[in-house]
Design a protein around this motif. Structure first.
Motif, PDB file in Angstrom:
ATOM      1  N   CYS A 382      -4.488   5.980   4.339  1.00  0.00           N
ATOM      2  CA  CYS A 382      -4.150   6.183   2.933  1.00  0.00           C
ATOM      3  C   CYS A 382      -4.274   7.640   2.508  1.00  0.00           C
ATOM      4  CB  CYS A 382      -5.057   5.320   2.050  1.00  0.00           C
ATOM      5  SG  CYS A 382      -4.850   3.539   2.289  1.00  0.00           S
ATOM      6  N   GLY A 383      -4.932   8.474   3.319  1.00  0.00           N
ATOM      7  CA  GLY A 383      -5.115   9.867   2.939  1.00  0.00           C
ATOM      8  C   GLY A 383      -6.024   9.998   1.734  1.00  0.00           C
ATOM      9  N   ASP A 384      -5.749  10.978   0.884  1.00  0.00           N
ATOM     10  CA  ASP A 384      -6.589  11.202  -0.290  1.00  0.00           C
ATOM     11  C   ASP A 384      -6.407  10.122  -1.352  1.00  0.00           C
ATOM     12  OD1 ASP A 384      -7.430  13.460   0.959  1.00  0.00           O
ATOM     13  OD2 ASP A 384      -6.318  14.864  -0.310  1.00  0.00           O
ATOM     14  N   ASP A 385      -5.255   9.467  -1.370  1.00  0.00           N
ATOM     15  CA  ASP A 385      -4.954   8.475  -2.402  1.00  0.00           C
ATOM     16  C   ASP A 385      -5.490   7.108  -1.971  1.00  0.00           C
ATOM     17  OD1 ASP A 385      -3.994   7.357  -4.716  1.00  0.00           O
ATOM     18  OD2 ASP A 385      -1.936   7.152  -3.980  1.00  0.00           O
ATOM     19  N   LEU A 386      -6.794   6.964  -2.034  1.00  0.00           N
ATOM     20  CA  LEU A 386      -7.467   5.768  -1.521  1.00  0.00           C
ATOM     21  C   LEU A 386      -7.482   4.679  -2.587  1.00  0.00           C
ATOM     22  CD1 LEU A 386      -9.050   4.580   0.887  1.00  0.00           C
ATOM     23  CD2 LEU A 386     -11.131   5.511  -0.153  1.00  0.00           C
ATOM     24  N   THR A 387      -6.695   3.621  -2.359  1.00  0.00           N
ATOM     25  CA  THR A 387      -6.648   2.489  -3.281  1.00  0.00           C
ATOM     26  C   THR A 387      -6.826   1.195  -2.514  1.00  0.00           C
ATOM     27  OG1 THR A 387      -4.245   2.150  -3.101  1.00  0.00           O
ATOM     28  CG2 THR A 387      -5.023   3.739  -4.769  1.00  0.00           C
ATOM     29  N   ARG A 388      -7.256   0.164  -3.241  1.00  0.00           N
ATOM     30  CA  ARG A 388      -7.439  -1.150  -2.619  1.00  0.00           C
ATOM     31  C   ARG A 388      -6.113  -1.664  -2.061  1.00  0.00           C
ATOM     32  NH1 ARG A 388      -9.631  -4.010  -7.692  1.00  0.00           N
ATOM     33  NH2 ARG A 388      -8.776  -2.117  -8.640  1.00  0.00           N
ATOM     34  N   ARG A 389      -5.041  -1.481  -2.802  1.00  0.00           N
ATOM     35  CA  ARG A 389      -3.744  -2.001  -2.352  1.00  0.00           C
ATOM     36  C   ARG A 389      -3.311  -1.317  -1.067  1.00  0.00           C
ATOM     37  NH1 ARG A 389       0.556  -4.940  -4.634  1.00  0.00           N
ATOM     38  NH2 ARG A 389       1.960  -5.420  -2.931  1.00  0.00           N
ATOM     39  N   CYS A 390      -3.520  -0.011  -0.968  1.00  0.00           N
ATOM     40  CA  CYS A 390      -3.125   0.713   0.242  1.00  0.00           C
ATOM     41  C   CYS A 390      -3.904   0.212   1.455  1.00  0.00           C
ATOM     42  CB  CYS A 390      -3.341   2.209   0.042  1.00  0.00           C
ATOM     43  SG  CYS A 390      -2.957   3.195   1.516  1.00  0.00           S
ATOM     44  N   VAL A 391      -5.233   0.086   1.316  1.00  0.00           N
ATOM     45  CA  VAL A 391      -6.046  -0.357   2.449  1.00  0.00           C
ATOM     46  C   VAL A 391      -5.684  -1.786   2.842  1.00  0.00           C
ATOM     47  CG1 VAL A 391      -8.397  -0.792   3.260  1.00  0.00           C
ATOM     48  CG2 VAL A 391      -7.928   1.188   1.800  1.00  0.00           C
ATOM     49  N   TYR A 392      -5.550  -2.657   1.850  1.00  0.00           N
ATOM     50  CA  TYR A 392      -5.225  -4.053   2.134  1.00  0.00           C
ATOM     51  C   TYR A 392      -3.875  -4.174   2.839  1.00  0.00           C
ATOM     52  CZ  TYR A 392      -4.011  -8.953   1.329  1.00  0.00           C
ATOM     53  OH  TYR A 392      -3.611 -10.265   1.493  1.00  0.00           O
ATOM     54  N   ASP A 393      -2.867  -3.472   2.327  1.00  0.00           N
ATOM     55  CA  ASP A 393      -1.535  -3.540   2.947  1.00  0.00           C
ATOM     56  C   ASP A 393      -1.561  -3.028   4.382  1.00  0.00           C
ATOM     57  OD1 ASP A 393      -0.414  -4.644   0.711  1.00  0.00           O
ATOM     58  OD2 ASP A 393       0.538  -2.794   0.005  1.00  0.00           O
ATOM     59  N   ASN A 394      -2.294  -1.933   4.622  1.00  0.00           N
ATOM     60  CA  ASN A 394      -2.385  -1.407   5.983  1.00  0.00           C
ATOM     61  C   ASN A 394      -3.058  -2.394   6.923  1.00  0.00           C
ATOM     62  OD1 ASN A 394      -1.118   1.003   5.342  1.00  0.00           O
ATOM     63  ND2 ASN A 394      -3.008   2.129   5.011  1.00  0.00           N
ATOM     64  N   ALA A 395      -4.142  -3.018   6.480  1.00  0.00           N
ATOM     65  CA  ALA A 395      -4.852  -3.986   7.329  1.00  0.00           C
ATOM     66  C   ALA A 395      -3.984  -5.206   7.605  1.00  0.00           C
ATOM     67  CB  ALA A 395      -6.165  -4.399   6.667  1.00  0.00           C
TER      68      ALA A 395
END
Length: 474
Positions: A382-395
């Protein structure tokens, strides 16, 4: 708290067949996965001598760049600041009924965070671990705290996890779980399991293998387990597995979750039905007590088959010479093979460095580590833009996952059980590893190992059940 010591290795297998080929394959799978995507207060967090932006390799096993430095700006989501990210984890060690229950999940969280922070954290953000001790019966209030304080839940689990699923979804708190027990929690929305344990499929291979090795046990089998909601779901699945493997079940029973006042009636029940093979669902303490009662009654079973949480030294410490022919189903490279498997060796070395008094040698600790690694690799992307949606989608995109080589290949995206298994045989002298016709390192990964379940085992909780949708997740 458990000891970092473990059982001495003995048994029929001295090295996993084809280990070099298997580790090379794991490297390909794990590196491909990495390319796809890393106490309630500061005093309870894991500590580190290295501050934000510390340089370091941040690699684990076959995973590259799990953690690393950076110079992030802004507070991008709940519990995220320019210098830290607060991540929650659940366990039950504060229970007065079973003190220390699953302490290894907290220990692993602390070890991982200390290591990750020493290598720069999540792109420069330090991990603060928020430990939620649900102590068996406090899941709801601890989940309420997590909803207020945490960015994500990672690497934990609770025996009565059904109490926390709806509150977690209502507050849009994603989880990468160490384990899930209840029908409501298995396969619930906003959750990824690095080693899936759902209600749609289970691994059948161990039951087929035992039927071939111990035909008398399979034709005179019993099933016994804890009378708790999650335990009842697992018992029902095990009945379907046993019958699919051609077993004949002649005994079916349950025990109180904390164990009965005496095991004698259960032993006599098994004897009266002529049980030779037993499916056990519960915890190591109760199985050790049952094994001792069987020995005292001079009643011998050909085998007991049980779940991965029983790959724990306390089973042998408590049961002693009474522990015999207990087969634990698992998909993790065992500690006894650490010298042959770099990721397992690294896991133990990290405990020795960061928490030498911690409970390193327990199966759930390894599962917890896999969850933390999946979180960190997903968050790093996610880089600097750390959000729950980004982490969840990546996982959720990860289809090939080995925790850097800690376990057999899994598919977190699909959420189905892996076809790969191995057996850990517990005896008085420790754990040994019977030959289960391995074809992928120490694992048997035959395509026929998976059973798609036909029974009704409940319904996972969804966002729709609480009036939410995935579009609500920022």
């Amino acid at each position: 708290m458990g000891s970092t010591g473990g059982p001495a290795r003995s048994g029929r297998r001295t090295a996993p067949s084809g280990c070099a080929r298997w580790l090379a394959a794991l490297s390909v799978v794990a590196l491909a996965t990495a390319a796809c995507g890393r106490n309630t207060s500061e005093p309870r967090s894991a500590t580190s001598s290295t501050t934000r932006g510390a340089a370091g390799a941040g690699d684990f096993g076959t995973l590259e760049g799990v953690c690393g430095p950076g110079d992030p700006k802004g507070s991008t989501d709940r519990a995220v600041t320019p210098s830290s990210v607060t991540v929650g984890t659940f366990s039950d060690p504060g229970s007065s009924i079973r003190p220390g229950l699953n302490q290894e999940l907290f220990d692993t969280a602390e070890v991982f965070a200390a290591w990750c922070n020493d290598h720069g954290g999540i792109n420069g953000r330090r991990i603060v671990v928020d430990e939620h001790d649900s102590a068996l019966f406090n899941v709801r209030p601890e989940m309420a705290k997590a909803c207020e304080d945490d960015f994500f839940l990672v690497g934990g689990g609770a025996a009565f996890d059904q109490e926390g699923v709806k509150p977690r979804l209502e507050c849009l708190l994603p989880a990468i779980s160490g384990f899930a027990v209840s029908s409501e929690a298995r396969g619930a929305d906003l959750q990824v399991q690095p080693i899936p344990n759902g209600i749609r499929s289970q691994v059948l291979g161990p039951y087929d293998w035992l039927a071939e090795e111990f035909p008398a046990g399979a034709s005179h089998a019993g099933i016994l387990g804890a009378a708790i909601p999650g335990g009842q779901v697992t018992l029902a699945m095990r009945r379907e597995l046993a019958r699919a493997a051609g077993w004949k079940l002649v005994y079916d029973g349950t025990v109180p979750a904390t164990g009965p006042p005496t095991w004698a009636p259960y032993v006599e029940g098994l004897r009266s039905k002529g049980v030779k093979g037993l499916v056990w669902v519960g915890e190591p303490e109760n199985l050790a007590a049952l094994e001792s009662a069987l020995r005292d009654a001079n009643y011998h079973l050909d085998f007991v088959i049980t779940d991965s949480n029983h790959y724990d030294q306390k089973l042998i410490d408590l049961g002693g010479a009474a522990v015999d022919n207990v087969y634990v189903v698992g998909a993790l490279v065992p500690f006894e093979m650490a010298d042959e498997n770099p990721a397992t060796r690294e896991y133990l070395d990290l405990f020795e460095k960061y928490k030498p008094e911690g409970k390193a040698r327990a199966y759930l600790g390894l599962q917890g580590m896999s969850a933390w690694l999946l979180f960190a690799t997903s968050a790093t992307k996610c880089g600097d833009d750390l959000t729950r949606r980004c982490v969840y989608d990546n996982a959720r995109r990860v289809t090939g996952w080995t925790g850097g080589g800690l376990h057999a290949p899994q598919n977190p995206s699909e959420g189905l059980a892996s076809k790969c298994f191995m057996l850990y045989r517990a005896g008085a002298d420790g754990f040994t590893f019977p030959d289960v016709d391995p074809d992928d390192g120490p694992f048997n990964c035959d395509a026929d190992n998976i059973l798609m379940l036909k029974g009704d085992y409940g319904k996972p909780t969804t966002l729709a059940d609480v009036g939410r949708s995935i579009d609500d997740l920022p």
